[in-house]
Design a protein around this motif. Structure first.
Motif, PDB file in Angstrom:
ATOM      1  N   SER A 160       0.850  -1.179   0.000  1.00  0.00           N
ATOM      2  CA  SER A 160       0.000   0.000   0.000  1.00  0.00           C
ATOM      3  C   SER A 160       0.893   1.238   0.000  1.00  0.00           C
ATOM      4  O   SER A 160       1.997   1.230   0.543  1.00  0.00           O
ATOM      5  CB  SER A 160      -0.889   0.023   1.238  1.00  0.00           C
ATOM      6  N   ARG A 165       0.888   5.684   0.417  1.00  0.00           N
ATOM      7  CA  ARG A 165       0.175   6.792   1.058  1.00  0.00           C
ATOM      8  C   ARG A 165       0.755   8.133   0.631  1.00  0.00           C
ATOM      9  O   ARG A 165       1.936   8.229   0.323  1.00  0.00           O
ATOM     10  CB  ARG A 165       0.267   6.665   2.581  1.00  0.00           C
ATOM     11  N   TRP A 166      -0.112   9.137   0.650  1.00  0.00           N
ATOM     12  CA  TRP A 166       0.312  10.524   0.528  1.00  0.00           C
ATOM     13  C   TRP A 166      -0.005  11.227   1.845  1.00  0.00           C
ATOM     14  O   TRP A 166      -1.137  11.127   2.359  1.00  0.00           O
ATOM     15  CB  TRP A 166      -0.423  11.225  -0.609  1.00  0.00           C
ATOM     16  N   TYR A 167       0.981  11.922   2.358  1.00  0.00           N
ATOM     17  CA  TYR A 167       0.826  12.760   3.540  1.00  0.00           C
ATOM     18  C   TYR A 167       1.085  14.206   3.133  1.00  0.00           C
ATOM     19  O   TYR A 167       1.654  14.481   2.070  1.00  0.00           O
ATOM     20  CB  TYR A 167       1.850  12.392   4.620  1.00  0.00           C
ATOM     21  N   LEU A 190      -2.115  12.278   7.202  1.00  0.00           N
ATOM     22  CA  LEU A 190      -2.364  11.352   6.106  1.00  0.00           C
ATOM     23  C   LEU A 190      -3.486  11.907   5.235  1.00  0.00           C
ATOM     24  O   LEU A 190      -4.569  12.201   5.724  1.00  0.00           O
ATOM     25  CB  LEU A 190      -2.743   9.983   6.659  1.00  0.00           C
ATOM     26  N   ALA A 211      -4.641   7.088   0.779  1.00  0.00           N
ATOM     27  CA  ALA A 211      -3.954   5.801   0.763  1.00  0.00           C
ATOM     28  C   ALA A 211      -4.567   4.923  -0.311  1.00  0.00           C
ATOM     29  O   ALA A 211      -5.761   5.058  -0.638  1.00  0.00           O
ATOM     30  CB  ALA A 211      -4.051   5.125   2.127  1.00  0.00           C
ATOM     31  N   THR A 241      -9.208   2.634  -1.889  1.00  0.00           N
ATOM     32  CA  THR A 241      -8.577   3.913  -1.561  1.00  0.00           C
ATOM     33  C   THR A 241      -9.280   4.549  -0.374  1.00  0.00           C
ATOM     34  O   THR A 241     -10.447   4.249  -0.091  1.00  0.00           O
ATOM     35  CB  THR A 241      -8.638   4.888  -2.748  1.00  0.00           C
ATOM     36  N   CYS A 291       5.244  11.337  -0.186  1.00  0.00           N
ATOM     37  CA  CYS A 291       4.895   9.962  -0.514  1.00  0.00           C
ATOM     38  C   CYS A 291       5.452   9.055   0.586  1.00  0.00           C
ATOM     39  O   CYS A 291       6.525   9.338   1.153  1.00  0.00           O
ATOM     40  CB  CYS A 291       5.529   9.634  -1.867  1.00  0.00           C
ATOM     41  N   ASN A 292       4.745   7.960   0.870  1.00  0.00           N
ATOM     42  CA  ASN A 292       5.149   7.097   1.987  1.00  0.00           C
ATOM     43  C   ASN A 292       4.848   5.642   1.700  1.00  0.00           C
ATOM     44  O   ASN A 292       3.824   5.315   1.079  1.00  0.00           O
ATOM     45  CB  ASN A 292       4.406   7.536   3.246  1.00  0.00           C
TER      46      ASN A 292
END
Length: 116
Positions: A33, A35-37, A47, A50, A58, A96-97
């Protein structure tokens, strides 16, 4: 090693759009998965969105629902954040994470500024 490189930020007027991209390398992108923070000045990182490994599910924070979409291209090892109807309160550095084996990995971030 894991590398995440965000691009696509910039200055946009309220109501405008931007698409952020995050190119990933150093791990099997299609298994994780993403994620964008974002982090605004003086605020904690939050957050924003995701997406699961296949893109089948999503999630978004309430403040961006209906305006932002998250997608991914597993063939290109890239995750995207399409941001529409931008507001001044969306101004932040966007990161991005990915979490692997309990460790979070982050890109360098890309600045998004929404201002007239």
């Amino acid at each position: 090693q894991v590398q995440l490189v965000e691009t696509g930020g910039g200055l946009v007027q309220p109501g405008g759009s931007l698409r952020l991209s995050c190119a990933a390398s150093g791990f099997t992108f299609s298994l994780y998965s993403m994620r964008w923070y974002r982090q605004a000045p003086g605020k904690e990182r939050e957050l924003v969105a995701a997406i699961t490994s296949t893109g089948g599910s999503t999630n978004f924070i309430d403040s961006v629902k209906g305006r932002f979409t998250i997608s991914r291209d597993n063939a290109k090892n890239t995750v995207y954040l399409q941001m529409n109807s931008l507001k001044p309160e969306d101004t932040a550095v966007y990161y991005c994470n990915v979490y692997r084996w309990g460790t979070g990995h982050w890109g360098q971030g890309t600045q998004v500024t929404v201002s007239s």
